[in-house]
Every structure is written in structure tokens, then in C-alpha cells.
Design a protein around this motif. Structure first.
Motif, PDB file in Angstrom:
ATOM      1  N   GLU A 102      34.162 -45.894 -92.944  1.00 30.38           N
ATOM      2  CA  GLU A 102      32.964 -46.725 -92.974  1.00 30.38           C
ATOM      3  C   GLU A 102      33.188 -48.031 -93.732  1.00 30.38           C
ATOM      4  O   GLU A 102      32.732 -49.085 -93.307  1.00 30.38           O
ATOM      5  CB  GLU A 102      31.798 -45.958 -93.612  1.00 30.38           C
ATOM      6  CG  GLU A 102      31.311 -44.794 -92.784  1.00 30.38           C
ATOM      7  CD  GLU A 102      32.063 -43.500 -93.083  1.00 30.38           C
ATOM      8  OE1 GLU A 102      33.087 -43.525 -93.805  1.00 30.38           O
ATOM      9  OE2 GLU A 102      31.642 -42.451 -92.578  1.00 30.38           O
ATOM     10  N   ASP A 103      33.895 -47.983 -94.874  1.00 33.55           N
ATOM     11  CA  ASP A 103      34.027 -49.155 -95.733  1.00 33.55           C
ATOM     12  C   ASP A 103      35.338 -49.914 -95.534  1.00 33.55           C
ATOM     13  O   ASP A 103      35.361 -51.132 -95.643  1.00 33.55           O
ATOM     14  CB  ASP A 103      33.918 -48.750 -97.203  1.00 33.55           C
ATOM     15  CG  ASP A 103      32.580 -48.102 -97.533  1.00 33.55           C
ATOM     16  OD1 ASP A 103      31.586 -48.391 -96.833  1.00 33.55           O
ATOM     17  OD2 ASP A 103      32.529 -47.299 -98.478  1.00 33.55           O
ATOM     18  N   VAL A 134      38.844 -42.861-100.444  1.00 30.84           N
ATOM     19  CA  VAL A 134      40.155 -43.050-101.062  1.00 30.84           C
ATOM     20  C   VAL A 134      40.400 -41.931-102.064  1.00 30.84           C
ATOM     21  O   VAL A 134      41.498 -41.391-102.172  1.00 30.84           O
ATOM     22  CB  VAL A 134      40.254 -44.439-101.722  1.00 30.84           C
ATOM     23  CG1 VAL A 134      41.539 -44.591-102.508  1.00 30.84           C
ATOM     24  CG2 VAL A 134      40.155 -45.540-100.666  1.00 30.84           C
ATOM     25  N   GLY A 135      39.366 -41.548-102.784  1.00 27.13           N
ATOM     26  CA  GLY A 135      39.499 -40.468-103.768  1.00 27.13           C
ATOM     27  C   GLY A 135      39.880 -39.134-103.144  1.00 27.13           C
ATOM     28  O   GLY A 135      40.725 -38.422-103.677  1.00 27.13           O
ATOM     29  N   THR A 136      39.262 -38.785-102.009  1.00 26.64           N
ATOM     30  CA  THR A 136      39.611 -37.512-101.374  1.00 26.64           C
ATOM     31  C   THR A 136      41.014 -37.565-100.785  1.00 26.64           C
ATOM     32  O   THR A 136      41.720 -36.563-100.785  1.00 26.64           O
ATOM     33  CB  THR A 136      38.599 -37.099-100.290  1.00 26.64           C
ATOM     34  OG1 THR A 136      38.525 -38.112 -99.287  1.00 26.64           O
ATOM     35  CG2 THR A 136      37.223 -36.837-100.887  1.00 26.64           C
ATOM     36  N   LEU A 172      41.469 -51.934-104.366  1.00 20.80           N
ATOM     37  CA  LEU A 172      40.973 -50.648-103.873  1.00 20.80           C
ATOM     38  C   LEU A 172      40.713 -49.697-105.038  1.00 20.80           C
ATOM     39  O   LEU A 172      41.499 -49.613-105.969  1.00 20.80           O
ATOM     40  CB  LEU A 172      42.009 -50.037-102.929  1.00 20.80           C
ATOM     41  CG  LEU A 172      41.550 -48.923-102.017  1.00 20.80           C
ATOM     42  CD1 LEU A 172      40.467 -49.413-101.062  1.00 20.80           C
ATOM     43  CD2 LEU A 172      42.715 -48.384-101.218  1.00 20.80           C
ATOM     44  N   THR A 173      39.587 -49.017-104.986  1.00 15.18           N
ATOM     45  CA  THR A 173      39.247 -47.970-105.947  1.00 15.18           C
ATOM     46  C   THR A 173      39.110 -46.663-105.179  1.00 15.18           C
ATOM     47  O   THR A 173      39.284 -46.636-103.960  1.00 15.18           O
ATOM     48  CB  THR A 173      37.925 -48.282-106.676  1.00 15.18           C
ATOM     49  OG1 THR A 173      36.853 -48.229-105.724  1.00 15.18           O
ATOM     50  CG2 THR A 173      37.970 -49.633-107.362  1.00 15.18           C
TER      51      THR A 173
END
Length: 71
Positions: A34-35, A54-56, A26-27
Motif C-alpha cells: 500500500e505505501d 517492512v517490520g513484518t 525507510l522505517t
């Protein structure tokens, strides 16, 4: 306090447990709904801006731990 890589790794572990399937590599880029396909999560109970990617989510968690450290 966890760094960004540790936060993403913790999110990866948690997603694997919630989805009851292996989640690896995971990145910060994948969009959670969605992904990654978070079918088991009710998006109505979440602030969608925090769960866009994932970043947010890592941003949100990072802010939460900063707030906790200041309290």
C-alpha cells in the motif's frame, strides 16, 4: 548476524534495486504494497503475512537467519 537496523537498511537497498528508483528513509512502519507500491512483485507468490510491512518482512528475515544459524 544482522541487527534490525541493518535488516531494514538491506530491505531499503533491495527495494530500490527492484523498483529501479531511490528508496530512502525507510522505517518498519510502511506497508509494502500500500505505501511502498511494490507493483513489480506478484503477491500471489508470497506469504502475505510476511510482507504486510517492512517490520513484518524484517521479522521474517530475522527468523530465517536465526534458523540458518541453528542449522
Amino acid at each position: 548476524m544482522m541487527d534490525r537496523a541493518e535488516l531494514v537498511a538491506a530491505i531499503e537497498t533491495a527495494l530500490g534495486e527492484v523498483l529501479e528508483r531511490e528508496v530512502t528513509g525507510l522505517t518498519e512502519d510502511p506497508r509494502l504494497f500500500e505505501d511502498v507500491h511494490l507493483d513489480s512483485v506478484d503477491p500471489e507468490t508470497l506469504d502475505m503475512d510476511d510482507f504486510r510491512s517492512v517490520g513484518t518482512l524484517a521479522d521474517y528475515l530475522d527468523a530465517q537467519q536465526t534458523d540458518s544459524a541453528l542449522a
